[in-house]
Motif scaffolding. Sequence first.
Motif, mmCIF file in Angstrom:
data_model
loop_
_atom_site.group_PDB
_atom_site.id
_atom_site.type_symbol
_atom_site.label_atom_id
_atom_site.label_comp_id
_atom_site.label_asym_id
_atom_site.label_seq_id
_atom_site.Cartn_x
_atom_site.Cartn_y
_atom_site.Cartn_z
ATOM 1 N N LEU A 49 0.807 -1.209 0.000
ATOM 2 C CA LEU A 49 0.000 0.000 0.000
ATOM 3 C C LEU A 49 0.847 1.269 0.000
ATOM 4 C CD1 LEU A 49 -2.904 -0.884 2.464
ATOM 5 C CD2 LEU A 49 -2.743 -1.267 -0.001
ATOM 6 N N SER A 50 2.156 1.125 0.195
ATOM 7 C CA SER A 50 3.039 2.282 0.156
ATOM 8 C C SER A 50 3.784 2.382 -1.172
ATOM 9 C CB SER A 50 4.046 2.230 1.305
ATOM 10 O OG SER A 50 4.976 3.289 1.208
ATOM 11 N N CYS A 51 4.632 1.407 -1.472
ATOM 12 C CA CYS A 51 5.456 1.494 -2.684
ATOM 13 C C CYS A 51 4.739 0.968 -3.920
ATOM 14 C CB CYS A 51 6.776 0.741 -2.491
ATOM 15 S SG CYS A 51 6.609 -1.057 -2.302
ATOM 16 N N GLY A 52 3.645 0.213 -3.729
ATOM 17 C CA GLY A 52 2.870 -0.285 -4.855
ATOM 18 C C GLY A 52 3.475 -1.474 -5.573
ATOM 19 N N LEU A 53 4.572 -2.014 -5.035
ATOM 20 C CA LEU A 53 5.233 -3.132 -5.695
ATOM 21 C C LEU A 53 4.579 -4.460 -5.333
ATOM 22 C CD1 LEU A 53 8.986 -2.086 -5.249
ATOM 23 C CD2 LEU A 53 7.504 -1.759 -7.248
ATOM 24 N N ASP A 54 4.737 -5.440 -6.209
ATOM 25 C CA ASP A 54 4.232 -6.792 -5.958
ATOM 26 C C ASP A 54 5.222 -7.514 -5.058
ATOM 27 O OD1 ASP A 54 3.141 -9.293 -5.914
ATOM 28 O OD2 ASP A 54 3.305 -9.670 -8.070
ATOM 29 N N LYS A 55 5.156 -7.166 -3.772
ATOM 30 C CA LYS A 55 6.048 -7.758 -2.765
ATOM 31 C C LYS A 55 5.197 -8.349 -1.649
ATOM 32 C CE LYS A 55 9.654 -5.212 -1.620
ATOM 33 N NZ LYS A 55 10.448 -4.028 -1.200
ATOM 34 N N GLU A 56 5.701 -9.368 -1.017
ATOM 35 C CA GLU A 56 4.950 -10.015 0.059
ATOM 36 C C GLU A 56 4.586 -8.998 1.135
ATOM 37 O OE1 GLU A 56 5.307 -13.743 3.238
ATOM 38 O OE2 GLU A 56 6.899 -13.370 1.766
ATOM 39 N N ILE A 57 3.338 -9.051 1.580
ATOM 40 C CA ILE A 57 2.873 -8.128 2.606
ATOM 41 C C ILE A 57 3.383 -8.580 3.965
ATOM 42 C CG2 ILE A 57 0.854 -7.107 3.693
ATOM 43 C CD1 ILE A 57 1.376 -6.255 0.769
ATOM 44 N N TYR A 58 3.982 -7.642 4.691
ATOM 45 C CA TYR A 58 4.555 -7.953 6.001
ATOM 46 C C TYR A 58 3.547 -7.666 7.116
ATOM 47 C CZ TYR A 58 7.842 -7.944 9.929
ATOM 48 O OH TYR A 58 8.482 -8.201 11.120
ATOM 49 N N ARG A 59 3.143 -6.406 7.252
ATOM 50 C CA ARG A 59 2.125 -6.019 8.236
ATOM 51 C C ARG A 59 1.399 -4.771 7.755
ATOM 52 N NH1 ARG A 59 5.668 -6.144 13.864
ATOM 53 N NH2 ARG A 59 6.168 -8.373 13.851
ATOM 54 N N GLN A 60 0.133 -4.650 8.164
ATOM 55 C CA GLN A 60 -0.676 -3.451 7.928
ATOM 56 C C GLN A 60 -0.742 -3.056 6.450
ATOM 57 O OE1 GLN A 60 0.563 -0.291 10.620
ATOM 58 N NE2 GLN A 60 0.958 -1.762 12.250
ATOM 59 N N ASN A 254 -6.029 -8.256 5.807
ATOM 60 C CA ASN A 254 -5.544 -8.741 4.517
ATOM 61 C C ASN A 254 -5.317 -7.602 3.524
ATOM 62 O OD1 ASN A 254 -5.566 -11.893 4.457
ATOM 63 N ND2 ASN A 254 -7.375 -11.291 5.625
ATOM 64 N N GLU A 255 -5.163 -6.396 4.030
ATOM 65 C CA GLU A 255 -4.860 -5.261 3.163
ATOM 66 C C GLU A 255 -3.575 -5.527 2.382
ATOM 67 O OE1 GLU A 255 -6.533 -1.167 4.870
ATOM 68 O OE2 GLU A 255 -5.019 -2.049 6.166
ATOM 69 N N GLY A 256 -3.575 -5.136 1.130
ATOM 70 C CA GLY A 256 -2.388 -5.328 0.291
ATOM 71 C C GLY A 256 -2.457 -6.576 -0.567
#
Length: 263
Positions: A49-60, A254-256
Amino acid sequence: MVYHGVLTKMQTEFLDPIQYYLVFKNDFIHMNQLLGKTLSIKLVGHQCLSCGLDKEIYRQGFCKSCFFDKPFAGDWIMRPELSTAHLGKEDRDLEYEKKVQLQPHIVYLANSSNVKVGVTRKTQVPTRWIDQGAHEAIEIVEVPNRYLAGITEVALKDYVADKTNWRKMLKNDIKDESLLEWRDRLKQYIPSEAVDYFIENNIETHLNFPVEQYPEKPNSLNLKKQLEYSGKLAGIKGQYLIFEDNTVFNIRANEGLVVELNM
């Protein structure tokens, strides 16, 4: 009909009952209209939700690097007592922290599974209560910054809970409490720096959620493991979708995740 987008917390309207909307980049879904209908959810990717990249979501909803770097994921978000903008002291970005921390904040009591104390920006009332699935709530202190709200919450946590039992909340295993009595009972424990901000005369806010059937034994859907799920929507409470087979899905948690919705 098929929708595709990144999960973010549902937007809400404080009506009777609460109205819920799932917002994607190109779609706006009124979730209340889906009650009683079959909804399929499929995981198709991730988007921080910050950088917009397809990266695994860590928290929040953030990837790991953004979570530990960006100002909107600082420790003071979850622990308001750690706020330092009122001292002119930077955590990650002082300008951002001043903007968020140096505005009116509310310390409140809410009853979702039990009476609990919490903190939110004044602009987030009653949204914060809706997101927690509280059926009743009351403001008890209004202070000019996040730090004062945080130390008040910490002081009151010794006498009242600060977390919601999500299973009890979803089962509607609740009882009405007099939050007015709780407010007056807790006043003596408010820190001296915040006691002048105590709200003497106000009333409880009551909230009604669009639920046709509460789950007897809530079973949380882990979309990262299961990848796909289909069920009949039976209700919405807090930020949870409740399905007829007792499955519950926490949108906020499950945001992101990038999902495909079929209905």
